[in-house]
Design a protein around this motif. Sequence first.
Motif, PDB file in Angstrom:
ATOM      1  N   TYR A 102      -6.416   1.843  66.672  1.00 30.06           N
ATOM      2  CA  TYR A 102      -6.033   2.941  67.554  1.00 30.06           C
ATOM      3  C   TYR A 102      -5.206   3.959  66.770  1.00 30.06           C
ATOM      4  CZ  TYR A 102      -7.221  -0.347  71.281  1.00 30.06           C
ATOM      5  OH  TYR A 102      -7.878  -1.232  72.095  1.00 30.06           O
ATOM      6  N   GLU A 103      -5.332   5.230  67.193  1.00 27.00           N
ATOM      7  CA  GLU A 103      -4.422   6.266  66.707  1.00 27.00           C
ATOM      8  C   GLU A 103      -3.362   6.479  67.772  1.00 27.00           C
ATOM      9  OE1 GLU A 103      -4.159  10.909  65.180  1.00 27.00           O
ATOM     10  OE2 GLU A 103      -6.070  10.090  65.891  1.00 27.00           O
ATOM     11  N   ALA A 104      -2.087   6.390  67.386  1.00 24.78           N
ATOM     12  CA  ALA A 104      -0.976   6.555  68.311  1.00 24.78           C
ATOM     13  C   ALA A 104      -0.492   7.999  68.281  1.00 24.78           C
ATOM     14  CB  ALA A 104       0.164   5.604  67.963  1.00 24.78           C
ATOM     15  N   LYS A 105      -0.304   8.576  69.461  1.00 28.13           N
ATOM     16  CA  LYS A 105       0.191   9.945  69.592  1.00 28.13           C
ATOM     17  C   LYS A 105       1.331   9.964  70.590  1.00 28.13           C
ATOM     18  CE  LYS A 105      -4.364  12.042  68.767  1.00 28.13           C
ATOM     19  NZ  LYS A 105      -5.407  12.937  69.341  1.00 28.13           N
ATOM     20  N   LEU A 106       2.393  10.684  70.232  1.00 27.58           N
ATOM     21  CA  LEU A 106       3.536  10.861  71.119  1.00 27.58           C
ATOM     22  C   LEU A 106       3.455  12.245  71.743  1.00 27.58           C
ATOM     23  CD1 LEU A 106       6.335  10.049  72.287  1.00 27.58           C
ATOM     24  CD2 LEU A 106       7.340  11.089  70.233  1.00 27.58           C
ATOM     25  N   MET A 107       3.494  12.295  73.079  1.00 23.72           N
ATOM     26  CA  MET A 107       3.503  13.574  73.798  1.00 23.72           C
ATOM     27  C   MET A 107       4.862  13.764  74.454  1.00 23.72           C
ATOM     28  SD  MET A 107      -0.339  13.599  75.359  1.00 23.72           S
ATOM     29  CE  MET A 107      -0.342  11.831  75.515  1.00 23.72           C
ATOM     30  N   VAL A 108       5.495  14.888  74.170  1.00 23.09           N
ATOM     31  CA  VAL A 108       6.811  15.219  74.702  1.00 23.09           C
ATOM     32  C   VAL A 108       6.649  16.410  75.636  1.00 23.09           C
ATOM     33  CG1 VAL A 108       9.176  15.895  74.145  1.00 23.09           C
ATOM     34  CG2 VAL A 108       7.912  14.364  72.613  1.00 23.09           C
ATOM     35  N   GLY A 109       7.043  16.238  76.896  1.00 20.62           N
ATOM     36  CA  GLY A 109       6.890  17.300  77.886  1.00 20.62           C
ATOM     37  C   GLY A 109       8.206  17.979  78.194  1.00 20.62           C
ATOM     38  N   PHE A 110       8.120  19.286  78.448  1.00 18.47           N
ATOM     39  CA  PHE A 110       9.297  20.086  78.750  1.00 18.47           C
ATOM     40  C   PHE A 110       9.164  20.691  80.143  1.00 18.47           C
ATOM     41  CE2 PHE A 110       8.724  19.934  74.192  1.00 18.47           C
ATOM     42  CZ  PHE A 110      10.004  19.620  73.740  1.00 18.47           C
TER      43      PHE A 110
END
Length: 988
Positions: free
Chosen positions: A950-958
């Motif tokens: 798997y490719e791990a991605k971090l999404m940060v929302g504002f």
Amino acid sequence: MQRSLPVLLIALLAAALVGLWWLVGAAPPPAPIAGPPAVGEEAAAPQRIPAEADVVDRGDAVVRQAATNVGDPLLDDPDIRAGLCGFRGRVVDHKKAAVPATGVRIYRGAMDSVLTLQADLFGDAPQFEPKLVAGEAVTADDGRFEITGVWPRGVYLMFAGMGTDAPTHQVVTKTPSPGEVVDLGDVVLNHAGVITGVVYDADGEPMGDALVRAADIPGALARFFPAERFDPEGALLIREERAPVRVLPMPPWVKRVFDEFPIPTTRTAADGSFRLVGVMPGSNMFAVTAKHHLSFVRDSVIVRAGQEKDIGRVGMRLGEELYAKVVDTKGDPIAGAEVAAGSTLSMVPIDLAQLLGETNADGEIDGTGFAPGKVTVAARRSPKHAWVLAEPQSINNDVVVTLPATFGVDVAVELSDGTAAAEARFRLLRGKPGDGAAEMYMLGFTPPVELDGRMARAEEGGWRIDDLNKGVYTLLAEVEGQASGSAAFDLEDGDAVVTIKLRAPDIFTVRVVDQDQQPVKNVAVFAGARGDKVVEMPLNCGRTDGDGLVRIEKIRASSLRVSADPPRWGVVHGEVARGEEVVLTMLQPGGLRGVLLEDGKPPLPGKFTVALMRRRSGGPRGPLEGVPQMISAGLDGVFEVTNLQPGNYWVGAVNSLDTLRSPGSTFELAQAMFIDSSVPDERVEVAAGAVAEVRLEVGKKPLEGPTAQLSGTVMVNGRAAGGYTVIARLAGNRFAAEVDERGRFDLGVVSAGEGTVSVIGGEGGMFMGPGETVWSQQVELAEGEPKDLLLDINTSSIRGVVYTPEGAPAGKVFVQARAQIGKGGRSGRVRKFTNTNDDGTFEFRDVAEGVYTIRVEGGEGDARYEGEVENVHAQAVQPAVGVQVRLRAKILVTGTVDLAGLADRGRWRYLEFEERGASDGGLSQRTRSFGVGLRGDGSFSADDLKPGRYEAKLMVGFQGRETVTYSCGLIDVGPGGEKGLKLIPRPQ
């Protein structure tokens, strides 16, 4: 049109309304009184406050006196007074007859009405009090009232008819602009009913002071979550192991809020009798609650408009009796320990508890009023100590709570020059920054850990704190002339050592000026910390002085997002770094003029509500969230809004909110919006000193491509399925309609082609199971074809039992039933949900005939399980019984994302795993994604992944819809899962 924006609007409005309804009544219910003088008028003698005897008592409502804005020194500021607004109108009954001498109250929900907290964590313990009573009045002989001195920009709720048999809550959909007093016209009280009866205790004696309530909501909701058990003077027990605080005793303001919850509510007299007024006509869930007794709940009590219905005798039961004992790690009893206990709930990891009191000399305590099954119990040695939550135990056994041994921490404080501090002030909080430790303290849920008698100077320098339960803590330190500092530590396995490093003072300066660069005084300034911070929530930093300045010295942060909120000008945002000054300029307000049309003509009055909300468009963000402003169009469809701060605005038309008068009407409105999601919206730019124009067109737009017509009949077990909803998905478009009492539905003109038709609903409607589908089948429509479907659904049931891997019954685990179902080869997907009982049994009622897959998930923490059984046949004449599901351990992937390198952690963080191919890292043939939210410390635990890469991605929302994505690299998941991953996010 983007449907996401109307959804966002409705979500914000719903959140504002729910928050307002939960927080309403922060002050004791005041007598209806006059507000401040109208805008532009001189102060006059206040209206006489009537004595209680002056207001006719026609029901349970009690009119009491409370303070108002009168005498507020802020009102001496002409700019403040010029920005205040108000409401006028006439209260009439359902026959349109004027109602004299009745109370009218306006509640206001907005960020500034709940953000009353100051920024100093070292000051006196904060006394959080939401301030939501905006103004009050008593109607004159002709039923008229006027309430002025109301702060603008909020969601408003009106409570009218106080002291009558028809007290009515109603959302105000005509929001005044700053400086405006709007005329609401006739405020029509509900044509309500009354429920009477007598409540008796378990011994058959009349019971006084029992709480009696009714609400026009599906009674099945009480089985989904028994909210009637909530004790505003009790506690919440949180069974989520990683929760920063797992026992939350209710602070005093919750009781005041609870007493004003906007549903019909009363208490029994000494003889057990009650008279419940304001009951909505139709089916109502009826509940009686009393301490030490089981709740009495009747799913449906039918009340007609104007009827006084005698429900007769209500008998309360004691329920199961709890015997609990509190001991230390040696097994010795602990006398005087405080105990809280609640029946264990299956649907959520939160239990509603009552405070039982203190243990006797043998460490024992008992209580009644518990449901059969398991009970969750918490205890603490004294108010100085932390609560300890025990695992749920059977109510049939003696419950034992073991209080753990205590630990200590050695503390050193280092000044900004590197030397050791000789003196310091300390505050110790439970939990860690980012997990709500400071926020829970400021809201009054968790008091600070008492340091008197625990903290002493150490011989080798520094300090020593002893007698602490195991757990996670945040220690704050403050030294004069230094910025405050903090350190988090964990006493899980023994003592700890921490060093708090201080730095030069954090000083932020905010200057507020008008368009001529002249200072504006008395402007409320709010700030949200960024970077190195302790408090996540926005804080009230006070008001500007005569030079338009506010100096912020009590917030630890690298930088601040700030908002200035004067009533006359509108909200302006900015950002300021440590040691710098930001200038917030109040521009000359603009305005908006629009027209609302339906199929080219003005719509019927009251059919729609226009909503206005400011959008962020490239400028700085602030800590204050905007709330939608509600506007009612005139008979010609024209609406106007004045005093808008220049910027980009979203304008949309939604189904009228005038009908929001009860919980049931809220559900009905949501159902209507679920069926008809075609909400017109526009974006408009408002310039300083100018009036922008906007046009909203309501009505179905012509479909592109070939069309057909679709209608039909829905029958369930041979009966018309009134109240269900039919949804068709054709050519990428969605069409929905409600089934009427005859079982008929009409979707009208739809897209031609292939698609699906689904039936959702049943007991409790769409709110009883998000995503539950009763029936689904494929359909094909030729161009121009008028098709009338007959959806003849026969139902069955599925019963079974779930076992743990060890073979024991698995109670309180989630069970899902899925099937590909339909007739004539045209199948669709059906889904049903439930939970197992304490003995591991489950039952699905009213499932359509078909072949089902039963999937089960359960457990928590690092012990999670799943199981599945296929080919379960359910037929009307032969229900599926004896289904057995054996659970197995799930694959877990756990770890931590290093958040230290992020410039801003945002408002939310989400970790996504995208399935890749083999060792080359390429995309798999069929790409799938799995996601999980991050905890405040960056840790995560995912159980949906299968073995693979798997490719791990971090999404940060504002705030708003801005999202930043970081790459966290590739991970390989083996058959046994992966534990303790360390992921470092890097910008994509």
